[in-house]
Design an enzyme around this catalytic site. Structure first.
Site, PDB file in Angstrom:
ATOM      1  N   HIS A 118     111.884 104.256  63.701  1.00 44.48           N
ATOM      2  CA  HIS A 118     111.939 105.288  62.424  1.00 44.48           C
ATOM      3  C   HIS A 118     112.863 104.339  61.454  1.00 44.48           C
ATOM      4  O   HIS A 118     112.173 104.329  60.193  1.00 44.48           O
ATOM      5  CB  HIS A 118     112.481 106.171  63.117  1.00 44.48           C
ATOM      6  CG  HIS A 118     113.017 107.208  61.666  1.00 44.48           C
ATOM      7  ND1 HIS A 118     112.313 108.456  61.479  1.00 44.48           N
ATOM      8  CD2 HIS A 118     113.807 107.304  60.782  1.00 44.48           C
ATOM      9  CE1 HIS A 118     112.722 109.163  60.465  1.00 44.48           C
ATOM     10  NE2 HIS A 118     113.734 108.267  59.840  1.00 44.48           N
ATOM     11  N   GLU A 119     114.038 104.078  62.088  1.00 41.23           N
ATOM     12  CA  GLU A 119     114.816 103.231  60.908  1.00 41.23           C
ATOM     13  C   GLU A 119     114.351 101.839  60.657  1.00 41.23           C
ATOM     14  O   GLU A 119     114.458 101.602  59.416  1.00 41.23           O
ATOM     15  CB  GLU A 119     116.172 102.909  61.611  1.00 41.23           C
ATOM     16  CG  GLU A 119     116.829 104.362  61.842  1.00 41.23           C
ATOM     17  CD  GLU A 119     117.208 105.187  60.586  1.00 41.23           C
ATOM     18  OE1 GLU A 119     117.288 104.867  59.809  1.00 41.23           O
ATOM     19  OE2 GLU A 119     117.262 106.469  61.032  1.00 41.23           O
ATOM     20  N   HIS A 177     112.100 102.409  57.619  1.00 36.14           N
ATOM     21  CA  HIS A 177     112.765 102.432  56.251  1.00 36.14           C
ATOM     22  C   HIS A 177     113.073 100.777  55.970  1.00 36.14           C
ATOM     23  O   HIS A 177     113.002 100.616  54.973  1.00 36.14           O
ATOM     24  CB  HIS A 177     114.241 103.187  56.424  1.00 36.14           C
ATOM     25  CG  HIS A 177     113.953 104.677  56.616  1.00 36.14           C
ATOM     26  ND1 HIS A 177     112.965 105.345  55.928  1.00 36.14           N
ATOM     27  CD2 HIS A 177     114.463 105.478  57.519  1.00 36.14           C
ATOM     28  CE1 HIS A 177     113.070 106.791  56.298  1.00 36.14           C
ATOM     29  NE2 HIS A 177     113.991 106.833  57.262  1.00 36.14           N
ATOM     30  N   ASP A 232      78.613 125.213  97.565  1.00 37.28           N
ATOM     31  CA  ASP A 232      77.773 124.256  97.192  1.00 37.28           C
ATOM     32  C   ASP A 232      76.083 124.764  97.134  1.00 37.28           C
ATOM     33  O   ASP A 232      75.230 124.127  97.766  1.00 37.28           O
ATOM     34  CB  ASP A 232      77.663 123.494  98.535  1.00 37.28           C
ATOM     35  CG  ASP A 232      79.114 122.929  98.958  1.00 37.28           C
ATOM     36  OD1 ASP A 232      79.635 122.595  97.876  1.00 37.28           O
ATOM     37  OD2 ASP A 232      79.477 122.731 100.200  1.00 37.28           O
TER      38      ASP A 232
END
Length: 416
Positions: A21-22, A25, A213
């Site tokens: 995230h950083e 930036h 079955d």
């Protein structure tokens, strides 16, 4: 050990997400020519750092996030050197500042999208056609899963000594059998089966017709007695009713895997559902404070209450401990998407608050120009500090409450 490994692995995944995230930036700011002086993972004392170019990179001792220092984020920043003034962030065009401030959330959305696509082609995604509403569940064929016991009270727990043995198990019914009739009353759905079973006196024998079955078979089961509310009134008074000791197995698969191309469309659909659920969760956050407080003060933990990083890591540990990697991935996806949306809320000190102020300044300047008044200039961030502190205080208190609940009364997804 698998549980501890899962907790650590999920916490590490969160730390990497926040670091990226950083980095979002930082990378966009540098690309536009803004000056980035520091990029650190974690907070507190510095463990190590190094300088490359004009930026110092490093690791802090407390691995609870990270930060990126961009010179001159607001006009009120007083630590900008005269030589750096032309590169101060607030001097750049609005669209560039918007890209930089939203890059963190975009990174979270990107991580979620990639994880969704990878899960779609490997582990699978939740099937949108899987029955989820009560009406859809009741319309499912009565394909059964045989329980080991019958629990008299209506609670979710494992079998305990003293519980009644499952009549279905004693009658040699098997997982996957499809009930077709009860005492000759034909049933075509789970809802029909429940209604037919309620018509049988509790504690008596019943003839159960079923398909196994593809073959039609029949058995006699000595039904147990449990207390349940009326089918048409779940909050009504519980009364003695008959029980067979079975659950529903949906015929529609709960998870679906896709090819690489198909996964693109399925991932987009899942992202849309995730967006809707996230917005709904944000709107309901205030309603969840009383249940969280109840959980902290000794009440039962509501499964629908928010979780913190601590709670998410614990759930990640449970998922690994139970070899449920699809749950681990879904937690990672949901958390990244939620953080991405939350960070765009128009509140300081969130990125969305900075974006909102920048666009407010532009709109106000345009309006003043239209009415022939002088441009009022930039918003004074110092005047917004009381509101910012209020947001930090409320957010911190909510985080503390959630972490406390996750420590002393955590949500669990698996029986341990």
């Amino acid at each position: 050990m698998a549980y501890v490994f899962g907790v650590v692995l999920f916490a590490l995944a969160i730390l990497i997400s926040v670091s990226l995230h950083e980095a979002g930036h930082m990378v966009t700011a540098k690309a536009f020519g803004m000056k980035v002086t520091r990029y650190f993972v974690g907070f507190g004392p510095t463990v190590f750092s190094f300088r490359k170019g004009e930026t110092e990179y490093g690791l802090k001792a407390i691995p609870l996030g990270g930060f990126c220092k961009i010179v001159g984020m607001t006009p009120q920043d007083d630590d900008v050197e005269p030589a750096d003034q032309p590169r101060a962030m607030w001097r750049f065009p609005l669209w560039k500042r918007t890209v930089v401030m939203s890059a963190g959330s975009i990174t979270h959305f990107g991580l979620a999208a990639i994880a969704i696509w990878v899960s779609a082609i490997s582990l699978g995604l939740p099937n949108p056609a899987f029955p989820s509403t009560e009406s859809e569940i009741l319309a499912e064929p009565a394909r059964i899963a045989v329980a080991d016991c019958v629990i008299a009270e209506q609670v979710a727990r494992e079998c305990a000594p003293g519980d009644q043995a499952s009549p279905a198990k004693a009658a040699n019914l098997q997982n996957g059998d499809v009930i077709t009739a009860v005492n000759g009353v034909q049933v075509s759905s789970w809802g029909d089966f429940q209604a037919a079973l309620r018509d049988v006196p509790p504690g008596t024998a019943a003839t159960i017709s079923y398909l196994r079955d593809g073959r039609a078979e029949e058995t006699t089961a000595n039904l147990a007695t449990v207390k349940r509310p009326p089918l048409d009134n779940p909050s009504g008074e519980a009364k003695d009713v008959a029980a067979l000791g079975v659950g529903l197995v949906a015929t529609t698969p709960s998870w679906v895997t896709y090819g690489p191309v198909e996964a693109v469309g399925a991932s987009g659909e899942f992202l849309g559902t995730l967006a809707t659920n996230t917005v709904d969760a944000l709107q309901r956050l205030p309603q969840k404070i009383p249940p969280l407080w109840d959980a902290v003060t000794g009440g039962e933990r509501d499964m629908d209450t928010p979780i913190s990083v601590v709670g998410a890591s614990r759930l990640g540990g449970e998922a690994v401990d139970n070899d449920a990697w699809e749950v681990f991935i879904l937690l990672f996806i949901s958390l990244n998407f939620f953080v991405g949306v939350f960070n765009l809320l128009p509140l300081l000190p969130l990125d969305g608050g900075h974006i909102a102020i920048a666009w407010f300044e532009r709109a106000r300047s345009w309006l003043y120009g239209k009415i022939g008044r002088a441009d009022p200039g930039h918003v004074d961030y110092l005047k917004l500090m009381p509101l910012t502190y209020a947001v930090i205080l409320i957010g911190g208190a909510f985080t503390l409450l959630t972490v406390t609940a996750d420590v002393i009364n955590p949500i669990t997804l698996f029986s341990r």
